[in-house]
Design an enzyme around this catalytic site. Structure first.
Site, PDB file in Angstrom:
ATOM      1  N   ASP A 244       0.867  -1.169   0.000  1.00 12.24           N
ATOM      2  CA  ASP A 244       0.000   0.000   0.000  1.00 12.24           C
ATOM      3  C   ASP A 244       0.913   1.231   0.000  1.00 12.24           C
ATOM      4  O   ASP A 244       2.115   1.136   0.271  1.00 12.24           O
ATOM      5  CB  ASP A 244      -0.931  -0.007   1.219  1.00 12.24           C
ATOM      6  CG  ASP A 244      -2.215   0.776   0.965  1.00 12.24           C
ATOM      7  OD1 ASP A 244      -2.245   1.586   0.024  1.00 12.24           O
ATOM      8  OD2 ASP A 244      -3.186   0.591   1.726  1.00 12.24           O
ATOM      9  N   CYS A 245       0.346   2.376  -0.309  1.00 15.54           N
ATOM     10  CA  CYS A 245       1.193   3.533  -0.615  1.00 15.54           C
ATOM     11  C   CYS A 245       1.877   4.093   0.628  1.00 15.54           C
ATOM     12  O   CYS A 245       1.204   4.519   1.566  1.00 15.54           O
ATOM     13  CB  CYS A 245       0.370   4.582  -1.335  1.00 15.54           C
ATOM     14  SG  CYS A 245      -0.213   3.939  -2.923  1.00 15.54           S
TER      15      CYS A 245
END
Length: 381
Positions: A244-245
């Site tokens: 995930d970012c």
């Protein structure tokens, strides 16, 4: 587990990915493991941005058919409709990709790796992001997730677009502390609640991507978890894994399971994270110099990424090359969006006001601060 209908093609994609990566320098390999991978012109590799959104329509890339939020579509309990929605999203993703590529636009949100669906289990509105999910029921989430992935990826010789199952796993906790939260789940709850949808998407739908969650699960950060990666291996997953970012930076900044960025990227890489949404993988070369990772580990991850790009036909002519802007927001897709909205409506309580008497009503007012807020009406992602 093969991604293509033709085993010979799958073997070809694997070989081509291996041969292409073998020609790269170590710096070039590392550059391809960031979500904003630059071009390598000497090898004929164009720039590519892995980040694209499509949970209820292609998001953040201009005009697109907007479907109801996932939690709304789930209320229809309709697998066939969800597959049709996935199909529409896949067609529009490919159409946008073709047109943007033709104009040299390889920016974020315009690629074929669509980071959807979100198959987390949503049991408490205080957790946030529940609108992205299919709700609290593991079985319903599984069936709708499988249908969406099959629709999006298509059944052609190459994948039309690549779906991504997220967020792996047990993404359940207060939104404000998701970057430091440890989701503790016993084996029974893991097997009955949080993992079934991911297992089905890998085994049944052959989802091409899996995204890790921000949180820890039973002490391990999800984007660097030996346990979670062991489950993917057990299920036969052979796509690509993405963080995930900026989740990898959480390892040392919030979870405190590592002390430095180089330790964080080493933990992620050694536990199956092929591509970093964010910029922490800029430290991969330094981690290599410090002896924390090997070039073989970097090479393997890079090969996974190019295998996916080969499966999408990015270096070949494909049956989807004629798709373009005329295939985006078509009358058929808009009709499907209307159908999805109509079937998503749920009447929780009727105190006698419904059905309305149309003979006595001239106008209906939609009021409130979001009545004309187009951004809010579109929904996020």
């Amino acid at each position: 587990m093969k991604r293509t209908k033709n085993p010979a093609k799958e073997a070809e994609y694997r070989k081509r990915a291996t041969d292409l990566v073998a020609q790269m320098t170590l710096h070039e390999k590392v550059s391809q493991m960031l979500s904003w991978a630059p071009a390598i012109e000497r090898l004929g590799i164009p720039a590519y941005n892995w980040w694209s959104e499509g949970i209820h329509g292609i998001g953040r890339a201009g005009t697109a058919t907007v479907f109801p939020q996932a939690i709304g579509m789930a209320a229809a309990f309709d697998e066939d409709m969800m597959e049709q929605v996935g199909n529409a999203v896949g067609v529009e993703a490919r159409g946008k990709y073709n047109m943007c590529r033709a104009h040299g636009d390889r920016d974020i949100f315009k690629g074929l790796t669509v980071w959807a669906p979100n198959i987390n289990i949503f049991r408490d509105p205080r957790w946030g992001r529940g609108h992205e999910t299919y709700g609290e029921d593991p079985y319903l989430t599984t069936r709708l997730g499988v249908a969406f992935v099959k629709g999006l990826q298509g059944d052609g010789e190459v994948m039309r677009a690549a779906a991504c199952a997220k967020h792996f796993a047990v993404h359940s906790g207060p939104e404000a502390i998701r970057h430091e939260f440890d989701a503790v789940a016993d084996k029974k709850d893991l097997e009955e609640t949080y993992l079934p949808a991911f297992e089905a998407l890998v085994k049944e739908a052959r989802v091409e991507g899996v995204m890790g969650a921000y949180n820890r699960t039973n002490g391990e950060p999800c984007c660097g978890s030996t346990y979670l990666q062991s489950r993917l291996k057990e299920w036969g997953f052979n796509g690509y894994f993405v963080s995930d970012c900026w989740a990898i930076a959480d390892f040392h900044m919030h979870h405190h399971v590592t002390a430095t960025a180089t330790e964080s990227v080493a933990l992620a890489l050694k536990n199956g994270c092929d591509v970093n949404c964010g910029n922490t993988y800029l430290h991969l070369y330094k981690a290599y110099e410090e002896g924390l990772v090997t070039e073989d580990e970097i090479t393997a991850a890079c090969e996974h990424l190019f295998r996916t790009r080969m499966r999408l036909g990015m270096f070949d002519e494909t049956e989807y090359d004629k798709l373009g802007y005329m295939d985006v927001e078509t009358p058929e897709h808009l009709a499907l969006s209307r159908k999805a909205a109509e079937t998503a409506c749920v009447l929780l309580k009727n105190d006698g006001i419904l059905p309305l008497d149309k003979s006595k009503i001239d106008t209906i007012a939609v009021i409130g601060p979001n009545a004309q807020n187009i951004g809010a009406l579109r929904g996020n992602y």
